[in-house]
Design an enzyme around this catalytic site. Structure first.
Site, PDB file in Angstrom:
ATOM      1  CB  SER A   1      -3.067  -8.954  -3.684  1.00 30.68           C
ATOM      2  OG  SER A   1      -2.852  -7.565  -3.521  1.00 30.68           O
TER       3      SER A   1
ATOM      4  CG  HIS B   1       1.584   2.383  14.182  1.00 25.90           C
ATOM      5  ND1 HIS B   1       1.924   3.323  15.142  1.00 25.90           N
ATOM      6  CD2 HIS B   1       0.270   2.113  14.384  1.00 25.90           C
ATOM      7  CE1 HIS B   1       0.862   3.622  15.871  1.00 25.90           C
ATOM      8  NE2 HIS B   1      -0.149   2.892  15.433  1.00 25.90           N
TER       9      HIS B   1
ATOM     10  CG  ASP C   1       0.940   7.475  14.982  1.00 26.03           C
ATOM     11  OD1 ASP C   1       1.476   8.213  14.148  1.00 26.03           O
ATOM     12  OD2 ASP C   1       0.018   6.690  14.694  1.00 26.03           O
TER      13      ASP C   1
ATOM     14  CD  GLU D   1     -10.249  31.805   3.453  1.00 25.42           C
ATOM     15  OE1 GLU D   1      -9.577  32.300   4.382  1.00 25.42           O
ATOM     16  OE2 GLU D   1     -11.139  32.422   2.851  1.00 25.42           O
TER      17      GLU D   1
ATOM     18  CD  GLU E   1     -14.150  33.101   5.100  1.00 26.39           C
ATOM     19  OE1 GLU E   1     -13.135  33.127   5.827  1.00 26.39           O
ATOM     20  OE2 GLU E   1     -14.202  33.669   3.987  1.00 26.39           O
TER      21      GLU E   1
ATOM     22  CD  GLU F   1      -3.124   7.952  13.875  1.00 26.43           C
ATOM     23  OE1 GLU F   1      -2.343   7.486  13.035  1.00 26.43           O
ATOM     24  OE2 GLU F   1      -3.808   7.221  14.630  1.00 26.43           O
TER      25      GLU F   1
ATOM     26  N   GLY G   1       0.824  -1.199   0.000  1.00 26.22           N
ATOM     27  CA  GLY G   1       0.000   0.000   0.000  1.00 26.22           C
ATOM     28  C   GLY G   1       0.856   1.245   0.000  1.00 26.22           C
ATOM     29  CB  SER G   2       0.306   4.574   1.562  1.00 22.82           C
ATOM     30  OG  SER G   2       1.020   5.789   1.679  1.00 22.82           O
ATOM     31  CD  GLN G   3       4.897   4.907   4.993  1.00 27.03           C
ATOM     32  OE1 GLN G   3       6.069   4.576   4.814  1.00 27.03           O
ATOM     33  NE2 GLN G   3       4.530   6.178   5.076  1.00 27.03           N
TER      34      GLN G   3
END
EC number: 1.1.1.86
Length: 335
Positions: A51, A108, A191, A231, A227, A195, A26-28
């Site tokens: 997969s 983690h 962590d 931003e 607002e 979060e 995945g991402s990592q």
């Protein structure tokens, strides 16, 4: 002052000749695996059969096996799977293939710290945790730089776990920017706190509540969205680049005075007490037990909350307004 480790403090030789199995892509997973491979290390990917990531990993030039086969082949096993499935996969597919002297690596500390995974005493157990999303871990590495990271040693059966962790961090590219040594406990608890209180929970609740107040007071939802949500990125970018000082310097005197005088009335002592309660639930394991049970019920509560989030007026209005800003998609694609 915390000690920082850099490239000069790490030797990739500690991992040379070893097979590193990265479980998950995945991402990592995709970022760390490719960086390790490009650093000259022997990397295989462990995935479940069928997969959708299998072909992607092969197209990236990596050898792919089932999780069980990768665990048997490897000297170093890095688990980069979702927290809630790590324990099940570890005991059913990874642990049977491990041998004395192998290394177990995490990014983690949740499953180790909360005893969802209890490794054999003859294994090294360490952590390498880049402090950045996976796409930036990969991009900065390819640019010749890197992102900061954390390392921690939980179990040092070989006597060389710290050297292994530093080498691993170097392979990922983190020692180019600098890594900090921590503990599994400290990484996990801070962590989760960040979060829940700031990055995800606190910010999301602040946005929704402030949006609701403006709309209930009769202001147009579109104005409220700009607002209270849109931003926010401008302000966060300033803080990210130069801390709170740069943000206060960059905004108008009106915004600075209003923020400094009214902000403490919004995030007040009652908020501070709520933060301590959240921290205590993390420290005593109450949140972890709740999350593990949630996973065992197939995330029934989480699924319900996700549906409510999608239906919130700030999301409904935001979806329409973001459709008017096509450059936002371009920014996401660049990342």
């Amino acid at each position: 002052m915390v000690e920082m480790f850099y490239d000069k403090d790490a030797d990739l030789g500690a991992l040379k000749g070893k097979i590193i199995a990265v479980m998950g892509y995945g991402s990592q997973g995709h970022a760390q695996a490719q960086n390790l491979h490009d650093s000259g290390l022997d990397v295989v990917i462990g995935l479940r059969e069928g997969s959708r990531r299998w072909k992607q990993a092969e197209d990236d030039g990596l050898k792919v096996m089932t999780v069980a086969d990768a665990a048997k082949a490897a000297d170093v096993v890095q688990i980069l799977l979702p927290d809630e499935i790590q324990s099940k996969v570890y005991y059913s597919e990874i642990e049977p293939g491990l041998e004395a002297g192998n290394s177990l690596v995490f990014s983690h500390g949740f499953n180790i710290h909360y005893n969802q995974i209890v490794p054999s005493k003859d294994l090294d157990v360490y952590m390498v945790a880049p402090k950045s999303p996976g796409h930036l871990v990969r991009r900065t590495y390819k640019e010749g730089a890197g992102v900061p990271g954390l390392i921690a040693v939980y179990q040092d059966a070989s006597g060389n776990a710290l050297e292994m962790a530093l080498a691993h961090a170097k392979g990922v590219g983190c020692t180019r920017a600098g890594v900090i040594e921590t503990t599994f406990r400290e990484e996990t608890e801070t962590d989760l706190f960040g979060e829940q209180v700031d990055l995800c929970g606190g910010v999301a609740s602040l946005i929704k509540t402030s949006f609701e107040v403006l709309v209930e007071a009769g202001y147009q939802p579109e104005m409220a969205y700009f607002e209270t949500l849109h931003e926010l990125k401008l302000i966060v970018d300033l803080i990210h680049e130069g801390g709170l000082e740069k943000m206060w310097y960059s905004v108008s005197n009106t915004a600075e005075y209003g923020g400094l005088t009214v902000g403490p009335q919004i995030i007040n002592e009652e908020s501070r007490e709520a933060m301590y309660v959240a921290l205590e639930r993390i420290q005593n394991g109450e949140f972890a037990r709740e999350f593990v049970l949630e996973g065992q019920t197939n995330h029934a509560v989480l699924t319900s909350m996700e549906r409510l989030e999608k239906e919130h007026p700030v999301e409904v209005v935001g979806k329409k307004l973001r459709a008017m800003m096509p450059w936002l998609n371009s920014e996401l694609n660049e990342e």
